[in-house]
Write an enzyme that holds these catalytic residues in place. Structure first.
Site, PDB file in Angstrom:
ATOM      1  N   GLY A 228       2.686   4.559   9.435  1.00 27.32           N
ATOM      2  CA  GLY A 228       1.958   5.646   8.790  1.00 27.32           C
ATOM      3  C   GLY A 228       1.105   5.097   7.665  1.00 27.32           C
ATOM      4  O   GLY A 228       0.702   3.931   7.682  1.00 27.32           O
ATOM      5  N   SER A 229       0.852   5.928   6.674  1.00 29.40           N
ATOM      6  CA  SER A 229      -0.060   5.543   5.601  1.00 29.40           C
ATOM      7  C   SER A 229       0.596   4.587   4.600  1.00 29.40           C
ATOM      8  O   SER A 229       1.819   4.562   4.461  1.00 29.40           O
ATOM      9  CB  SER A 229      -0.517   6.804   4.866  1.00 29.40           C
ATOM     10  OG  SER A 229       0.611   7.461   4.338  1.00 29.40           O
ATOM     11  N   GLU A 231       0.522   4.882   1.446  1.00 32.49           N
ATOM     12  CA  GLU A 231       1.140   5.671   0.368  1.00 32.49           C
ATOM     13  C   GLU A 231       2.568   6.048   0.732  1.00 32.49           C
ATOM     14  O   GLU A 231       3.502   5.835  -0.042  1.00 32.49           O
ATOM     15  CB  GLU A 231       0.333   6.949   0.099  1.00 32.49           C
ATOM     16  CG  GLU A 231      -1.067   6.720  -0.454  1.00 32.49           C
ATOM     17  CD  GLU A 231      -2.039   6.098   0.557  1.00 32.49           C
ATOM     18  OE1 GLU A 231      -1.872   6.332   1.775  1.00 32.49           O
ATOM     19  OE2 GLU A 231      -2.935   5.346   0.125  1.00 32.49           O
ATOM     20  N   VAL A 232       2.752   6.609   1.927  1.00 32.16           N
ATOM     21  CA  VAL A 232       4.116   6.984   2.337  1.00 32.16           C
ATOM     22  C   VAL A 232       4.945   5.713   2.576  1.00 32.16           C
ATOM     23  O   VAL A 232       6.148   5.690   2.312  1.00 32.16           O
ATOM     24  CB  VAL A 232       4.103   7.926   3.566  1.00 32.16           C
ATOM     25  CG1 VAL A 232       5.519   8.284   3.988  1.00 32.16           C
ATOM     26  CG2 VAL A 232       3.330   9.204   3.254  1.00 32.16           C
ATOM     27  N   CYS A 284      -4.959   2.790  13.530  1.00 26.90           N
ATOM     28  CA  CYS A 284      -4.744   1.941  12.357  1.00 26.90           C
ATOM     29  C   CYS A 284      -5.540   0.656  12.458  1.00 26.90           C
ATOM     30  O   CYS A 284      -6.035   0.141  11.472  1.00 26.90           O
ATOM     31  CB  CYS A 284      -3.272   1.629  12.213  1.00 26.90           C
ATOM     32  SG  CYS A 284      -2.565   1.022  13.727  1.00 26.90           S
ATOM     33  N   GLU A 383      -9.594   3.293   3.968  1.00 25.08           N
ATOM     34  CA  GLU A 383      -9.388   3.709   5.353  1.00 25.08           C
ATOM     35  C   GLU A 383      -9.839   5.161   5.485  1.00 25.08           C
ATOM     36  O   GLU A 383      -9.374   6.023   4.754  1.00 25.08           O
ATOM     37  CB  GLU A 383      -7.905   3.589   5.703  1.00 25.08           C
ATOM     38  CG  GLU A 383      -7.640   3.922   7.148  1.00 25.08           C
ATOM     39  CD  GLU A 383      -6.179   3.769   7.512  1.00 25.08           C
ATOM     40  OE1 GLU A 383      -5.336   4.344   6.813  1.00 25.08           O
ATOM     41  OE2 GLU A 383      -5.896   3.095   8.508  1.00 25.08           O
TER      42      GLU A 383
HETATM   43  P1  NAP Z   1       1.667   9.623   7.002  1.00 23.21           P
HETATM   44  O1  NAP Z   1       1.233  10.821   6.280  1.00 23.21           O
HETATM   45  O2  NAP Z   1       2.075   8.430   6.240  1.00 23.21           O
HETATM   46  O3  NAP Z   1       2.845  10.106   7.964  1.00 23.21           O
HETATM   47  C1  NAP Z   1       3.542   9.226   8.809  1.00 23.21           C
HETATM   48  C2  NAP Z   1       4.924   9.790   9.070  1.00 23.21           C
HETATM   49  O4  NAP Z   1       5.652   9.834   7.845  1.00 23.21           O
HETATM   50  C3  NAP Z   1       4.921  11.215   9.603  1.00 23.21           C
HETATM   51  O5  NAP Z   1       5.996  11.372  10.508  1.00 23.21           O
HETATM   52  C4  NAP Z   1       5.162  12.026   8.341  1.00 23.21           C
HETATM   53  O6  NAP Z   1       5.727  13.289   8.604  1.00 23.21           O
HETATM   54  C5  NAP Z   1       6.144  11.123   7.614  1.00 23.21           C
HETATM   55  N1  NAP Z   1       6.233  11.356   6.172  1.00 23.21           N
HETATM   56  C6  NAP Z   1       5.315  11.919   5.353  1.00 23.21           C
HETATM   57  N2  NAP Z   1       5.779  11.970   4.083  1.00 23.21           N
HETATM   58  C7  NAP Z   1       7.027  11.436   4.107  1.00 23.21           C
HETATM   59  C8  NAP Z   1       8.032  11.210   3.114  1.00 23.21           C
HETATM   60  N3  NAP Z   1       7.842  11.542   1.847  1.00 23.21           N
HETATM   61  N4  NAP Z   1       9.185  10.627   3.493  1.00 23.21           N
HETATM   62  C9  NAP Z   1       9.386  10.271   4.763  1.00 23.21           C
HETATM   63  N5  NAP Z   1       8.493  10.469   5.761  1.00 23.21           N
HETATM   64  C10 NAP Z   1       7.319  11.045   5.431  1.00 23.21           C
HETATM   65  O7  NAP Z   1       0.587   9.088   8.011  1.00 23.21           O
HETATM   66  P2  NAP Z   1      -0.250   9.911   9.051  1.00 23.21           P
HETATM   67  O8  NAP Z   1      -1.265  10.677   8.284  1.00 23.21           O
HETATM   68  O9  NAP Z   1       0.630  10.663   9.957  1.00 23.21           O
HETATM   69  O10 NAP Z   1      -0.918   8.720   9.902  1.00 23.21           O
HETATM   70  C11 NAP Z   1      -2.060   8.080   9.487  1.00 23.21           C
HETATM   71  C12 NAP Z   1      -1.757   6.757   8.803  1.00 23.21           C
HETATM   72  O11 NAP Z   1      -0.892   5.955   9.581  1.00 23.21           O
HETATM   73  C13 NAP Z   1      -2.992   5.931   8.625  1.00 23.21           C
HETATM   74  O12 NAP Z   1      -3.004   5.370   7.343  1.00 23.21           O
HETATM   75  C14 NAP Z   1      -2.856   4.838   9.679  1.00 23.21           C
HETATM   76  O13 NAP Z   1      -3.542   3.659   9.426  1.00 23.21           O
HETATM   77  C15 NAP Z   1      -1.398   4.639   9.731  1.00 23.21           C
HETATM   78  N6  NAP Z   1      -1.011   4.081  11.032  1.00 23.21           N
HETATM   79  C16 NAP Z   1      -0.619   2.778  11.095  1.00 23.21           C
HETATM   80  C17 NAP Z   1      -0.271   2.205  12.308  1.00 23.21           C
HETATM   81  C18 NAP Z   1       0.171   0.772  12.398  1.00 23.21           C
HETATM   82  O14 NAP Z   1       0.777   0.409  13.387  1.00 23.21           O
HETATM   83  N7  NAP Z   1      -0.098  -0.074  11.426  1.00 23.21           N
HETATM   84  C19 NAP Z   1      -0.299   2.979  13.451  1.00 23.21           C
HETATM   85  C20 NAP Z   1      -0.702   4.311  13.347  1.00 23.21           C
HETATM   86  C21 NAP Z   1      -1.040   4.850  12.118  1.00 23.21           C
HETATM   87  P3  NAP Z   1       4.809  14.622   8.733  1.00 23.21           P
HETATM   88  O15 NAP Z   1       3.478  14.204   9.223  1.00 23.21           O
HETATM   89  O16 NAP Z   1       5.567  15.427   9.714  1.00 23.21           O
HETATM   90  O17 NAP Z   1       4.777  15.252   7.389  1.00 23.21           O
END
Ligand code: NAP
Ligand code: MG
Length: 481
Positions: A228-229, A231-232, A284, A383
């Site tokens: 994910g991001s 930040e998270v 990503c 990003e």
């Molecule tokens: P995200 O907001 O970080 O969410 C990722 C996951 O974390 C979701 O399941 C989200 O749940 C959960 N989450 C959110 N807040 C959390 C917390 N406080 N504690 C625990 N889990 C929490 O990212 P996104 O917006 O879904 O995805 C986009 C980001 O992912 C981009 O920055 C992208 O580059 C990155 N990404 C990286 C890869 C890689 O392999 N490097 C692959 C794909 C994506 P909810 O959405 O249900 O709230």
């Protein structure tokens, strides 16, 4: 498709959230709600973790590697059998064009096939030591793995994380993204049907700040895998630190495509535009900066402009090159970058066009090529996670490398040149986890270790490398005289 109020799967049983709460499931193509899922939280996570712990010492823990592999082969076959339905569901839930969804489902099956084959090849070591000693290094499962995945490639991410975890004998609690849980629910059903025993794979749908936070903070979890991001990712790593458990973090990127004057222009330009418009730029590893050597700026950018202008955006069912982004927030976020670029005087060089299937309520964004972009501008540093490509210029090899390495991220890079010595020289100097020379992405490459450095994360998924993450060594020293 039937409704999914009971989308939480614990110890082989589907159930609703204890609170009775649900979340709407929307289609990004029209913003319509087409289903609901359970809004699980801490109580469900607690029970799922307990079930996963119990299953570790049950049949799963005693199965031979080849037996785990057979269950996973069956799952892979079931995924392929259900490919059409799964792809339609994935396209509806995430907005991606139907052929891109089909490719994702095929990779999901490949992950289980690949890791099934590895399940009976998790080898240890024998280390020569002092006379009278026998030293063996065993590889053991981590234990209960907590997986948190994003919405951009939910099905294939299911395979990428759960494949190696199951192959190595772990048990799992998965928290998919609120915006895209449907294929994970379907795949969990197939896993059960394939013979994954109760408690080995548990699924808790819900919000990140509730179910995700409860899972990452749970003292009963032995290992965390987060995609994910950035930040998270920081929040997850902090939670992991509190419990002293290891974690793999696959985070964001600002990946460069470096185009030298001696490259194959046609191949480079087409690939670069395909990559940034695939999944509407929400990848990503998307190459979102194209670094163009000054001496070829005009002809190469002309080619990029014509390719970008040809991209058509529409509904998943229209199966064009680009679909909508995931939700309204993401649409506004991408639009915000474009608006600020306009205010900053950065020129829009080309944009794709909207198909009539791109209705007014869908979250569509026109793919956009902008440039030249100063290296310090947010378009060159942050990003965007949308179909936006920033053109940056460079004079020579040294400057290209400095610009490529000049962001907080380090996930993937593309190098386009026909000069063999330069290919390797540049590849070795890039601070990233993967470098592609005269190609990009290699179709996902399940066999290829993947992950980042810097704010792109740490640890490796995919390939045989992932097996090291999901296992831990135990050194056994025997004195035999
Ligand atoms: P995200 O907001 O970080 O969410 C990722 C996951 O974390 C979701 O399941 C989200 O749940 C959960 N989450 C959110 N807040 C959390 C917390 N406080 N504690 C625990 N889990 C929490 O990212 P996104 O917006 O879904 O995805 C986009 C980001 O992912 C981009 O920055 C992208 O580059 C990155 N990404 C990286 C890869 C890689 O392999 N490097 C692959 C794909 C994506 P909810 O959405 O249900 O709230
Ligand atoms: Mg959705």
């Amino acid at each position: 498709m039937h409704t999914c109020e009971q989308s939480i799967f614990i110890e082989g049983v589907w159930e609703p959230a204890l609170s009775g709460s649900t979340l709407a499931v929307k289609s990004p193509a029209d913003g319509e709600t087409f289903n609901v899922i359970s809004k699980g939280a801490k109580p469900e996570v607690d029970r799922a973790v307990a079930a996963a712990r119990k299953a570790l010492s049950g049949t799963w823990g005693t199965l031979a590697g080849f037996e785990r592999g057979r269950v996973m082969c069956k799952l892979s076959a079931l995924i392929l059998e259900n490919c059409v339905e799964l792809a339609e569901l994935e396209a509806r839930d995430t907005g991606k064009p139907i052929s891109q969804a089909r490719t994702d489902i095929q990779s999901t099956a490949r992950y289980f096939e690949f890791y099934a084959g590895a399940a009976d090849k998790i080898l240890g070591d024998v280390i020569p030591f002092l006379d009278g000693y026998q030293v063996m290094v065993h590889r053991e499962p981590r234990g209960v793995c907590g997986m948190i995945i994003p919405w951009n490639y939910p099905a294939s991410m299911f395979g990428r994380t759960i494949g190696p975890a199951l192959a190595t004998g772990n048990t799992v609690v998965l928290k998919p993204a609120e915006d895209a849980s449907m294929s994970c629910i379907y795949l969990t059903k197939l896993a059960h049907e394939a013979g994954v025993p109760p408690g080995v794979l548990n699924l808790v749908t819900g919000l990140g700040e509730e179910a995700g936070a409860a899972l990452s903070q749970h003292p009963g979890v032995d290992f965390l895998s987060f995609t994910g991001s950035s930040e998270v990712g920081t929040i997850i790593q902090t939670a992991a630190a509190m419990n002293h458990v290891p974690c793999v973090l696959e985070l964001g990127g600002k990946s460069p495509q470096i185009v030298f004057a001696d490259s194959d222009f046609e191949r480079a330009a087409q690939t670069i535009v395909n990559v940034i418009t695939q999944n509407a730029g929400q990848t990503c590893s998307a190459g979102s900066r194209v670094l163009v050597q000054q001496s070829i700026y005009d002809p190469f950018v002309e080619l990029l402009k014509s390719k970008m202008s040809n991209v058509r955006v529409g509904a998943p069912s229209a199966d064009l090159q680009c679909g909508p982004v995931i939700n309204k927030t993401q649409q506004l976020k991408v639009q915000g970058f474009l608006d600020r670029a306009h205010t900053d005087g950065i020129e829009v060089l080309a944009q794709g066009s909207m198909d009539e299937s791109a209705g007014p309520t869908g979250y569509f964004v026109r793919p956009t090529l902008l440039g030249p972009v100063p290296t310090t501008h947010e378009l060159a540093q942050q990003e965007i996670f949308g179909p936006v490509l920033a053109v940056i210029t460079f004079e020579d090899e040294a400057e290209a490398i400095a610009i490529a390495n000049g962001t907080n991220y380090g996930l993937v890079a593309g190098v386009w040149t026909e000069n063999g010595a330069r290919q390797m020289r540049v590849a070795k100097k890039l601070r990233v986890g993967q470098v592609f020379i005269n190609n990009y992405g290699a179709g996902g490459g399940i066999e290829l270790p993947f992950g980042g450095v810097k704010r792109s994360g740490h640890g490796r998924e995919k390939g045989l490398e992932a097996l090291k993450e999901y296992t831990v060594t135990k050194t056994i020293v025997q004195k035999h005289d």
